[in-house]
Write a protein that holds these residues in place. Structure first.
Motif, mmCIF file in Angstrom:
data_model
loop_
_atom_site.group_PDB
_atom_site.id
_atom_site.type_symbol
_atom_site.label_atom_id
_atom_site.label_comp_id
_atom_site.label_asym_id
_atom_site.label_seq_id
_atom_site.Cartn_x
_atom_site.Cartn_y
_atom_site.Cartn_z
ATOM 1 N N PHE A 31 -60.277 -5.541 -23.002
ATOM 2 C CA PHE A 31 -60.649 -6.772 -22.315
ATOM 3 C C PHE A 31 -60.600 -6.555 -20.807
ATOM 4 O O PHE A 31 -59.762 -5.803 -20.311
ATOM 5 N N ALA A 32 -61.483 -7.247 -20.100
ATOM 6 C CA ALA A 32 -61.423 -7.302 -18.637
ATOM 7 C C ALA A 32 -61.016 -8.713 -18.257
ATOM 8 O O ALA A 32 -61.322 -9.675 -18.971
ATOM 9 N N TYR A 33 -60.303 -8.826 -17.153
ATOM 10 C CA TYR A 33 -59.986 -10.151 -16.626
ATOM 11 C C TYR A 33 -60.203 -10.145 -15.121
ATOM 12 O O TYR A 33 -59.949 -9.160 -14.441
ATOM 13 N N LYS A 34 -60.750 -11.248 -14.646
ATOM 14 C CA LYS A 34 -60.978 -11.421 -13.211
ATOM 15 C C LYS A 34 -60.017 -12.475 -12.705
ATOM 16 O O LYS A 34 -59.881 -13.544 -13.300
ATOM 17 N N ILE A 35 -59.341 -12.152 -11.620
ATOM 18 C CA ILE A 35 -58.386 -13.070 -11.004
ATOM 19 C C ILE A 35 -58.888 -13.439 -9.610
ATOM 20 O O ILE A 35 -59.264 -12.561 -8.824
ATOM 21 N N VAL A 69 -51.903 -5.333 -6.511
ATOM 22 C CA VAL A 69 -52.880 -5.468 -7.586
ATOM 23 C C VAL A 69 -54.000 -4.468 -7.348
ATOM 24 O O VAL A 69 -54.510 -4.369 -6.237
ATOM 25 N N VAL A 70 -54.338 -3.712 -8.360
ATOM 26 C CA VAL A 70 -55.353 -2.649 -8.295
ATOM 27 C C VAL A 70 -55.279 -1.862 -6.977
ATOM 28 O O VAL A 70 -56.274 -1.658 -6.297
ATOM 29 N N GLY A 71 -54.065 -1.441 -6.639
ATOM 30 C CA GLY A 71 -53.854 -0.605 -5.464
ATOM 31 C C GLY A 71 -53.864 -1.324 -4.124
ATOM 32 O O GLY A 71 -53.866 -0.676 -3.081
ATOM 33 N N GLN A 72 -53.874 -2.649 -4.132
ATOM 34 C CA GLN A 72 -53.919 -3.403 -2.880
ATOM 35 C C GLN A 72 -52.786 -4.413 -2.801
ATOM 36 O O GLN A 72 -52.290 -4.879 -3.822
ATOM 37 N N GLN A 73 -52.402 -4.730 -1.577
ATOM 38 C CA GLN A 73 -51.458 -5.814 -1.301
ATOM 39 C C GLN A 73 -52.158 -6.752 -0.310
ATOM 40 O O GLN A 73 -51.908 -6.716 0.888
ATOM 41 N N PRO A 74 -53.061 -7.593 -0.847
ATOM 42 C CA PRO A 74 -53.880 -8.413 0.047
ATOM 43 C C PRO A 74 -53.077 -9.413 0.866
ATOM 44 O O PRO A 74 -52.089 -9.972 0.391
ATOM 45 N N VAL A 75 -53.524 -9.621 2.111
ATOM 46 C CA VAL A 75 -52.981 -10.639 3.006
ATOM 47 C C VAL A 75 -54.029 -11.745 3.087
ATOM 48 O O VAL A 75 -55.203 -11.473 3.360
ATOM 49 N N LEU A 76 -53.597 -12.980 2.837
ATOM 50 C CA LEU A 76 -54.514 -14.114 2.824
ATOM 51 C C LEU A 76 -54.105 -15.148 3.864
ATOM 52 O O LEU A 76 -53.013 -15.705 3.798
ATOM 53 N N SER A 81 -59.465 -16.292 0.216
ATOM 54 C CA SER A 81 -59.261 -15.935 -1.184
ATOM 55 C C SER A 81 -59.459 -14.437 -1.376
ATOM 56 O O SER A 81 -60.053 -13.761 -0.530
ATOM 57 N N HIS A 82 -58.937 -13.940 -2.468
ATOM 58 C CA HIS A 82 -59.073 -12.533 -2.847
ATOM 59 C C HIS A 82 -59.335 -12.502 -4.337
ATOM 60 O O HIS A 82 -58.707 -13.242 -5.094
ATOM 61 N N GLU A 83 -60.275 -11.674 -4.763
ATOM 62 C CA GLU A 83 -60.502 -11.550 -6.192
ATOM 63 C C GLU A 83 -60.538 -10.085 -6.586
ATOM 64 O O GLU A 83 -60.885 -9.220 -5.782
ATOM 65 N N TYR A 84 -60.142 -9.834 -7.823
ATOM 66 C CA TYR A 84 -60.169 -8.481 -8.347
ATOM 67 C C TYR A 84 -60.379 -8.537 -9.854
ATOM 68 O O TYR A 84 -60.183 -9.565 -10.488
ATOM 69 N N VAL A 85 -60.797 -7.411 -10.405
ATOM 70 C CA VAL A 85 -60.994 -7.276 -11.846
ATOM 71 C C VAL A 85 -60.093 -6.151 -12.324
ATOM 72 O O VAL A 85 -59.997 -5.099 -11.696
ATOM 73 N N SER A 86 -59.438 -6.383 -13.433
ATOM 74 C CA SER A 86 -58.612 -5.368 -14.063
ATOM 75 C C SER A 86 -58.838 -5.447 -15.567
ATOM 76 O O SER A 86 -59.688 -6.209 -16.025
#
Length: 128
Positions: A31-35, A69-76, A81-86
């Motif tokens: 399964f893939a999920y997008k956050i 998350v997926v190799g990143q530590q996003p700053v918001l 917003s920030h989105e990623y798929v895992s």
């Protein structure tokens, strides 16, 4: 789509079954999920860590923790917003995930926990 908001940080999750990467006869379901992470607070925040609980319908529970998350530590910044798929693999065609992120308010270094809503992972033909 599943959504929850904690301390002004909104988390939205959508999922997809990936049949081309799955092998049901070998009990392998992918399964893939997008956050989408939306900062609706008044503070700049940084995502530091993730903590997941992954449940198969055969009563197997896995726990996954790590930085970012997926190799990143996003700053918001506020309003960003920030989105990623895992992805996730299960041994059954039905399962679920839930978890949380550890976030930091950059203004004062305070840490807080943002809940990730529980979401179901299900092979589409199981819905019939």
């Amino acid at each position: 789509m599943d959504t929850t908001t904690t301390e002004g940080v909104k988390i939205t999750v959508t999922t997809n079954y990936l049949p081309d990467y799955s092998s049901p006869t070998q009990q392998h379901f992918v399964f893939a999920y997008k956050i989408i992470i939306e900062n609706n607070s008044e503070f700049t925040v940084k995502l530091l860590r993730r903590h997941w609980y992954i449940y198969d319908s055969n009563a197997v529970v896995r726990e996954v923790e790590g930085e970012g998350v997926v190799g990143q530590q996003p700053v918001l910044e506020p309003g960003e917003s920030h989105e990623y798929v895992s992805g996730c693999n299960l041994k059954t065609g039905i399962g679920k995930m839930r978890g949380n992120y550890t976030m930091e308010r950059l203004v004062d270094g305070s840490l807080f926990t943002v809940n990730i809503p529980e979401f179901v992972l299900i092979v589409p033909y199981k819905l019939n």
